[in-house]
Design a protein around this motif. Structure first.
Motif, PDB file in Angstrom:
ATOM      1  N   THR A 124       0.652  -1.244  -0.077  1.00 47.96           N
ATOM      2  CA  THR A 124      -0.010   0.046   0.064  1.00 47.96           C
ATOM      3  C   THR A 124       0.885   1.411  -0.080  1.00 47.96           C
ATOM      4  O   THR A 124       0.418   2.410  -0.103  1.00 47.96           O
ATOM      5  CB  THR A 124      -0.889   0.096   1.214  1.00 47.96           C
ATOM      6  N   THR A 125       2.104   1.021   0.160  1.00 40.19           N
ATOM      7  CA  THR A 125       3.018   2.274   0.180  1.00 40.19           C
ATOM      8  C   THR A 125       4.244   2.318  -0.829  1.00 40.19           C
ATOM      9  O   THR A 125       4.616   3.387  -1.141  1.00 40.19           O
ATOM     10  CB  THR A 125       3.596   2.410   1.726  1.00 40.19           C
ATOM     11  N   ALA A 126       4.829   1.116  -1.344  1.00 39.40           N
ATOM     12  CA  ALA A 126       5.850   1.138  -1.925  1.00 39.40           C
ATOM     13  C   ALA A 126       5.509   0.538  -3.596  1.00 39.40           C
ATOM     14  O   ALA A 126       4.740  -0.115  -3.934  1.00 39.40           O
ATOM     15  CB  ALA A 126       6.971   0.285  -1.529  1.00 39.40           C
ATOM     16  N   VAL A 127       6.418   1.333  -4.487  1.00 37.48           N
ATOM     17  CA  VAL A 127       6.176   1.018  -5.949  1.00 37.48           C
ATOM     18  C   VAL A 127       7.702   0.794  -6.402  1.00 37.48           C
ATOM     19  O   VAL A 127       8.506   1.663  -6.290  1.00 37.48           O
ATOM     20  CB  VAL A 127       5.257   1.952  -6.893  1.00 37.48           C
ATOM     21  N   ALA A 128       8.179  -0.319  -6.849  1.00 38.23           N
ATOM     22  CA  ALA A 128       9.536  -0.711  -7.349  1.00 38.23           C
ATOM     23  C   ALA A 128       9.591   0.142  -8.294  1.00 38.23           C
ATOM     24  O   ALA A 128       8.871   0.604  -9.244  1.00 38.23           O
ATOM     25  CB  ALA A 128       9.633  -2.149  -7.876  1.00 38.23           C
ATOM     26  N   ASP A 129      11.021   0.809  -8.491  1.00 41.41           N
ATOM     27  CA  ASP A 129      11.580   1.744  -9.291  1.00 41.41           C
ATOM     28  C   ASP A 129      11.670   1.358 -10.790  1.00 41.41           C
ATOM     29  O   ASP A 129      11.638   2.154 -11.776  1.00 41.41           O
ATOM     30  CB  ASP A 129      12.962   2.276  -8.899  1.00 41.41           C
ATOM     31  N   TRP A 130      11.531   0.260 -10.810  1.00 39.73           N
ATOM     32  CA  TRP A 130      11.431  -0.375 -12.360  1.00 39.73           C
ATOM     33  C   TRP A 130      10.117  -0.514 -12.836  1.00 39.73           C
ATOM     34  O   TRP A 130       9.925  -0.692 -14.165  1.00 39.73           O
ATOM     35  CB  TRP A 130      12.251  -1.700 -12.411  1.00 39.73           C
ATOM     36  N   MET A 131       9.163  -0.319 -12.218  1.00 35.94           N
ATOM     37  CA  MET A 131       7.799  -0.391 -12.580  1.00 35.94           C
ATOM     38  C   MET A 131       7.460   0.880 -13.257  1.00 35.94           C
ATOM     39  O   MET A 131       8.147   1.971 -13.273  1.00 35.94           O
ATOM     40  CB  MET A 131       6.759  -0.438 -11.511  1.00 35.94           C
TER      41      MET A 131
END
Length: 169
Positions: A124-131
């Motif tokens: 609910t808080t993080a999104v990978a930098d490669w997305m």
């Protein structure tokens, strides 16, 4: 299981199976049933000798994508587009798992080593930098559709929204 960090993949926004009639998908009534279907569909994509896959999804506002990364024996990573119904089921999962106290998940990663060997991470808080990148408009739409307390808005999202407001205001 550790997969190598993938490159950002914009090609996953293009459907893999063009020209096929969409099939009616079953309405599933539990998060476990949804996970079972998406894991089985991902395993069906594997070729002989392929053992590990990462099913990922980014769903923020109107931006909803999914992909499959398969680690080959030689260490390379093959990127595939999952069937359309996988993204649809993951969208159902997000809606069904929404909690007003923390919001809805923004990104999902399911590490698959077999039909009964998998690990899920719904953040609910993080999104990978490669997305794929997330716009301020997508963040605004996300928090309107799935409200959460201000304290549960990630700092990176708050900064992006503040920056966008200063730029346009």
């Amino acid at each position: 299981m550790t997969l190598s960090r993938p490159e950002r993949i914009d090609l996953l926004l293009t459907p893999q199976r063009q020209g096929r009639e969409p099939q009616q998908r079953a309405q599933l009534d539990s998060l476990a049933a949804i996970e079972r279907v998406v894991i089985d569909a991902t395993i069906d994509l594997l070729a002989p000798g392929q053992k590990f896959a990462l099913l990922w999804s980014l769903q923020v506002g109107e931006n909803a994508v999914a992909g499959v990364q398969i680690k080959e024996r030689d260490g390379t990573v093959t990127n595939l587009m999952p069937p359309t119904e996988v993204l649809d089921y993951l969208t159902d999962h997000k809606r069904m798992s929404y909690n007003p106290d923390v919001g809805a998940w923004l990104s999902a990663e399911i590490f698959i080593a077999g039909p009964t060997r998998y690990k899920t991470n719904y953040s609910t808080t993080a999104v990978a930098d490669w997305m794929p990148e997330i716009s301020a408009d997508d963040l605004t739409a996300e928090f309107a559709a799935f409200p959460r307390p201000d304290a549960e808005i990630p700092d990176w999202a708050r900064s992006q929204l503040d920056w966008a407001a200063r730029r346009t205001g």
